[in-house]
Design a protein around this motif. Structure first.
Motif, PDB file in Angstrom:
ATOM      1  N   LEU A  75      45.372  29.788  36.308  1.00 36.02           N
ATOM      2  CA  LEU A  75      44.767  30.618  35.265  1.00 36.02           C
ATOM      3  C   LEU A  75      45.711  30.936  34.114  1.00 36.02           C
ATOM      4  N   ASN A  76      47.046  30.895  34.368  1.00 32.66           N
ATOM      5  CA  ASN A  76      48.019  31.289  33.346  1.00 32.66           C
ATOM      6  C   ASN A  76      47.771  32.709  32.837  1.00 32.66           C
ATOM      7  N   SER A  77      47.304  33.571  33.708  1.00 33.35           N
ATOM      8  CA  SER A  77      47.008  34.950  33.316  1.00 33.35           C
ATOM      9  C   SER A  77      47.113  35.852  34.535  1.00 33.35           C
ATOM     10  N   GLN A  78      48.009  36.830  34.459  1.00 34.21           N
ATOM     11  CA  GLN A  78      48.141  37.767  35.571  1.00 34.21           C
ATOM     12  C   GLN A  78      46.878  38.602  35.736  1.00 34.21           C
ATOM     13  N   ALA A  79      46.345  39.095  34.635  1.00 34.87           N
ATOM     14  CA  ALA A  79      45.171  39.958  34.698  1.00 34.87           C
ATOM     15  C   ALA A  79      43.958  39.209  35.253  1.00 34.87           C
ATOM     16  N   SER A  80      43.765  37.978  34.801  1.00 31.48           N
ATOM     17  CA  SER A  80      42.639  37.188  35.293  1.00 31.48           C
ATOM     18  C   SER A  80      42.785  36.897  36.778  1.00 31.48           C
ATOM     19  N   THR A  81      44.032  36.675  37.230  1.00 30.75           N
ATOM     20  CA  THR A  81      44.263  36.429  38.652  1.00 30.75           C
ATOM     21  C   THR A  81      43.942  37.666  39.480  1.00 30.75           C
ATOM     22  N   VAL A  82      44.395  38.824  39.000  1.00 30.66           N
ATOM     23  CA  VAL A  82      44.109  40.081  39.700  1.00 30.66           C
ATOM     24  C   VAL A  82      42.613  40.309  39.797  1.00 30.66           C
ATOM     25  N   ARG A  83      41.953  40.154  38.682  1.00 26.55           N
ATOM     26  CA  ARG A  83      40.524  40.451  38.649  1.00 26.55           C
ATOM     27  C   ARG A  83      39.708  39.383  39.376  1.00 26.55           C
ATOM     28  N   GLY A  84      40.249  38.168  39.450  1.00 29.08           N
ATOM     29  CA  GLY A  84      39.497  37.101  40.087  1.00 29.08           C
ATOM     30  C   GLY A  84      39.673  37.010  41.589  1.00 29.08           C
ATOM     31  N   LEU A  85      40.864  37.411  42.111  1.00 28.38           N
ATOM     32  CA  LEU A  85      41.150  37.183  43.522  1.00 28.38           C
ATOM     33  C   LEU A  85      41.401  38.456  44.326  1.00 28.38           C
ATOM     34  N   MET A  86      41.945  39.497  43.690  1.00 27.30           N
ATOM     35  CA  MET A  86      42.218  40.730  44.424  1.00 27.30           C
ATOM     36  C   MET A  86      40.969  41.319  45.096  1.00 27.30           C
ATOM     37  N   PRO A  87      39.772  41.244  44.456  1.00 26.25           N
ATOM     38  CA  PRO A  87      38.584  41.768  45.151  1.00 26.25           C
ATOM     39  C   PRO A  87      38.331  41.077  46.496  1.00 26.25           C
ATOM     40  N   LEU A  88      38.697  39.798  46.593  1.00 27.50           N
ATOM     41  CA  LEU A  88      38.554  39.089  47.867  1.00 27.50           C
ATOM     42  C   LEU A  88      39.489  39.685  48.907  1.00 27.50           C
ATOM     43  N   GLY A  89      40.700  40.016  48.498  1.00 28.37           N
ATOM     44  CA  GLY A  89      41.636  40.641  49.414  1.00 28.37           C
ATOM     45  C   GLY A  89      41.112  41.957  49.959  1.00 28.37           C
TER      46      GLY A  89
END
Length: 447
Positions: A358-372
């Motif tokens: 993604l080249n984006s910390q925010a997009s990674t957080v918002r995209g994968l953290m909910p799965l965690g």
């Protein structure tokens, strides 16, 4: 059907990342359309709170930049770097870390890169050493900044479990700082001395770069900081930092926030999304009134452009990701949940890999953290793994990475023949792994 849907998500991420700019966001929207209309998944709620928080922070930072606030910070940084040239491998990442910590975006590092490159060359320090770790530090600090898009995204996800902004900062700031320091320590001995580097000697002989100790005819560092500062530039920095302090204070001490009693008799306290939005928009307004700059110039700033691109990316990617995960939670739970629950640190690898894509910390957080969260990972573990979203450096195509390579005219900061053996790989892996390890240690003690 699961794997077909997963292929749609991956294709949207890959194509969007190749497009650059707002491409990631709009491709996320297209992927969402395919999931909804072709596969019949019910769309989740769009991440409105996160987007509004990011928009308010970007607005305040952009107003500060338009008022000349970043120029003030750059001049202070240049003085610090030129006073300590032999320690520049440690001073450079400290400067870029603080810049990002205060501004909430790693793109502010562009302004000091020419200074780092020129000061290190003149003092005989291999520029690759400070340049590489300075870029890594500028991005590690995103997961430590109280106003970065990634931090506010994580806060919005875990605030419902009773965790506050101070809980994130108590872990992420020392963890990322220690990670960057260890990486700087390693890089201080990395590579040949500048006076022995073949590529640098070749460029000196060709006349394309000055020898050690000789200033360039057009010192890029000085050029970056010449000129008269605009009226109110210092005031804009002070006001912006006061806004950041206010956000941290209200996030750390919930009792300072106003509360109301609703019709059912329940007490509702002002939430952190609203706190960030109100405070940062107010800061932007006060800076505009104090400095009297033209509000139309704000949208032309580099911070505003980069920030709005990040916001659109989060809009599309987060909405598509949430929809995919919620629609396939039955499949994702079970074996995956058992593995992640038994060894939570394995989820950090998933975050790292997603951030590369993604080249984006925010997009990674918002995209994968909910799965965690859905898999049952505790919030302290997610906070500890937060720095693992800084995997952007793995493939050397991120703007700050490319800029650092071009600013180092000696040729020591470079991409190797095999693509992955580039100048940023070692400091990036060290800083990230150390930060996550320290994060887990601190989380077990503090949270």
């Amino acid at each position: 059907m699961f794997w077909l849907q997963f292929l749609v998500v991956i294709a949207a991420l890959y194509i969007g990342s190749r497009m650059g700019g707002i491409g990631l966001g709009v491709m996320g929207g297209l992927g969402l359309a395919v999931l909804t209309f072709a596969f019949g998944l019910q769309p989740s709620a769009p991440p409105i709170d996160v987007m509004l928080m990011i928009a308010s922070v970007i607005t305040a930072a952009s107003v500060m930049q338009a008022a000349g606030g970043l120029d003030v910070l750059v001049r202070l940084a240049e003085k610090a770097l030129r006073r300590n040239p032999q320690h520049i491998t440690f001073m450079a990442p400290f400067v870029t870390y603080v810049f990002t910590l205060c501004a909430g975006t790693g793109h502010v590092a562009y302004s000091v890169m020419p200074v780092i490159a020129e000061v290190s060359r003149q003092s005989g320090v291999r520029p690759e050493r400070p340049m590489s770790i300075a870029v890594i530090a500028s991005q590690q600090a995103i997961t430590a900044s109280p106003i970065s898009a990634a931090t506010v995204a994580l806060l919005a996800l875990i605030s419902g479990q009773g965790y506050q902004l101070i809980d994130i900062l108590l872990i992420s700031i020392p963890a990322t700082f220690i990670g960057c320091f260890v990486a700087a320590l390693v890089m201080s001995r990395y590579g040949k001395p500048l006076a022995e580097d073949e590529e640098y000697l070749r460029r000196v002989e060709a006349g394309s770069v000055a020898p050690i100790g000789v200033a360039e005819k057009a010192d890029q560092g000085e050029a970056a900081t010449q000129g008269k500062l605009g009226r109110g530039a210092v005031a804009s920095v002070i006001l912006f930092l006061l806004g950041v302090f206010t956000v941290v204070l209200l996030g750390s001490i919930p009792s300072l926030r106003p509360a109301w009693t609703d019709a059912a008799g329940a007490v509702r306290m002002l939430g952190m999304p609203e706190v960030v939005e109100i405070v940062m928009l107010s800061v932007a307004a006060i800076i505009l009134m104090v400095t009297r700059i033209n509000a139309a110039n704000v949208v032309k700033s580099g911070v505003f452009t980069a920030g709005m691109q990040a916001l659109i990316s989060i809009f599309g990617i987060a909405w598509m990701g949430d929809t995919f995960f919620q629609g396939n939670m039955d499949v994702l739970q079970g074996t995956i949940q058992q593995i992640v629950t038994a060894a939570p640190w394995l989820f950090a690898f998933a975050l790292f890999l997603m951030s590369i894509l993604l080249n984006s910390q925010a997009s990674t957080v918002r995209g994968l953290m909910p799965l965690g969260l859905a898999l049952g990972l505790p919030a302290p573990a997610l906070i500890a793994m937060f720095p693992s979203v800084n995997g952007y450096f793995f493939i050397p195509n991120y703007p700050t990475v490319i800029a650092a390579i071009h600013f180092d005219r000696t040729g020591t900061t470079r991409v190797g023949r095999y693509l992955f053996n580039h100048s940023f790989m070692l400091p990036g892996l060290i800083a990230t792994s150390v930060a996550v390890g320290v994060g887990f240690l601190l989380a077990s003690i503090v949270l």
